[in-house]
Enzyme design. Structure first.
Site, PDB file in Angstrom:
ATOM      1  N   ASN A   1       0.863  -1.185   0.000  1.00  0.00           N
ATOM      2  CA  ASN A   1       0.000   0.000   0.000  1.00  0.00           C
ATOM      3  C   ASN A   1       0.897   1.231   0.000  1.00  0.00           C
ATOM      4  O   ASN A   1       1.391   1.648   1.040  1.00  0.00           O
ATOM      5  CB  ASN A   1      -0.896  -0.041   1.250  1.00  0.00           C
ATOM      6  CG  ASN A   1      -1.718   1.216   1.425  1.00  0.00           C
ATOM      7  OD1 ASN A   1      -1.731   2.094   0.564  1.00  0.00           O
ATOM      8  ND2 ASN A   1      -2.402   1.318   2.546  1.00  0.00           N
TER       9      ASN A   1
ATOM     10  N   CYS B   1       0.404   5.639   1.565  1.00  0.00           N
ATOM     11  CA  CYS B   1       0.680   6.252   2.869  1.00  0.00           C
ATOM     12  C   CYS B   1       1.567   7.481   2.705  1.00  0.00           C
ATOM     13  O   CYS B   1       2.368   7.560   1.780  1.00  0.00           O
ATOM     14  CB  CYS B   1       1.426   5.270   3.768  1.00  0.00           C
ATOM     15  SG  CYS B   1       0.623   3.706   3.854  1.00  0.00           S
TER      16      CYS B   1
END
Ligand SMILES: Cc1cc2nc3c(=O)[nH]c(=O)nc-3n(C[C@H](O)[C@H](O)[C@H](O)COP(=O)(O)O)c2cc1C
Length: 313
Positions: A128, A131
């Site tokens: 991911n 961030c």
């Protein structure tokens, strides 16, 4: 003849293309109260951080027209806790597990991946990159093709598992980022994460989210997600997990036509955890009614207008 819904996503054998997306159904226990996780094509865990982290201030959720704003801030018990507490639970089910990882320092991604590498019961690592990079002022890693590529390279060197790069939609050219992660060795891409968003309570004049801004998900973002999946499909050869606002089987077919190998369901689970059955069943009927034996026959197969001018917005 019964259609075959099975898909192969960078070596992961899925019984069907439906994947739950990160952060929308915890680490399995929540959804397993409703049904056997083995009905899913794959299960994605909530993003795991290196260390314990409390997440963002409350409130973290606000409703919006056809969507949800969230600023959860990825609370996490840390990777060691995930290995000791969550992974043994998930191993009980015959479902491929995608371990999503998140960090606010670039080098932490590779560290988390190397800690997970010794474990059984993981089918892939999803990175991911949405961030904030706290070392460079808080801009998302995933908005810079070079930085995103470096993170993916680092994770690839630290793990034997296939690596899925989860892309942020908060960029001008998503194809550029997709090409960069493919070059860095990503085995697949998944998209889209939430769209940067904000909402204000006009009576109190306060932002509805404790973090002021957050991310929008749900049906409101679906057309943006379909466009991005199509752009990425044209740009790379690695497979795509497409999601963003999928809540019906028709939505799922749309993503497959745009080029997705697998499709993700997230926000729709909040209203109806059983929606995955309707999506799987609806896709099967769509295929059967049209004599489609396998999903490869329709993947990316939209019929484009003859005139190029017709493609202008
Ligand atoms: C409450 C909530 C929590 C989320 N947490 C994460 C997360 O931990 N990691 C991540 O990569 N994406 C997270 N997401 C984004 C989703 O995985 C997904 O990319 C996005 O919601 C779009 O899909 P959807 O419209 O089907 O929900 C979260 C989304 C929501 C709504």
């Amino acid at each position: 003849m019964k259609p075959d819904l099975a898909v192969d996503l960078c070596g992961i054998s899925m019984a069907n293309p439906v994947v739950t997306v990160s952060g929308t159904c915890g680490n399995g226990r929540e959804l397993a109260r409703f049904y056997d996780l083995g009905v899913l094509g794959a299960f994605t865990v909530k993003s795991i951080r290196l260390e314990k982290h409390p997440g963002n201030p409350l409130p973290r959720i606000a409703e919006s027209t056809s969507g949800v704003l969230n600023s959860i801030g990825i609370p996490s018990e840390g990777v060691r806790h995930f290995i000791e507490y969550d992974l043994p639970f998930l191993r009980q089910y015959r479902v491929p597990v995608i371990a999503s990882i998140a960090a606010t320092r670039a080098e932490d991604y590779a560290r988390i991946a190397s800690i997970l590498d010794g474990e059984q019961g993981i089918s892939a690592i999803e990175v991911n990159v949405s961030c904030p990079n706290l070392e460079t002022g808080g801009c998302a890693f995933g908005s810079d093709p070079e930085v995103t590529g470096q993170i993916i390279r680092g994770v690839k060197e630290s793990t034997r598992f296939p690596v899925i790069a989860k892309l942020t939609p908060n960029v001008t050219d998503i194809a550029l980022i997709a090409r960069s992660v493919e070059k860095a060795g990503a085995d697949a891409v998944s998209l889209i994460n939430t769209l940067a968003a904000m909402s204000i309570d006009i009576e109190t004049r306060r932002p509805k989210l404790g973090n002021v801004t957050g991310g929008l998900s749900g049906p409101a973002i679906k057309p943006v997600a379909v466009r991005m999946v199509w752009e990425v499909y044209k740009a790379v050869r690695i497979p795509i997990i497409g999601f963003g606002g999928i809540s019906t089987w028709e939505d799922g077919v749309e993503f497959i036509l745009a080029g997705a190998t697998a499709i993700g369901v997230g926000t729709a689970l909040f209203r109806d955890p059983w929606v995955v059955f309707k999506i799987i069943g609806g896709i099967a009927r769509y295929m059967e009614d049209r004599g489609i034996g396998r999903l490869d026959e329709i993947r990316g197969k939209i019929i484009l207008p003859q005139s190029r001018d017709a493609c202008l917005p």
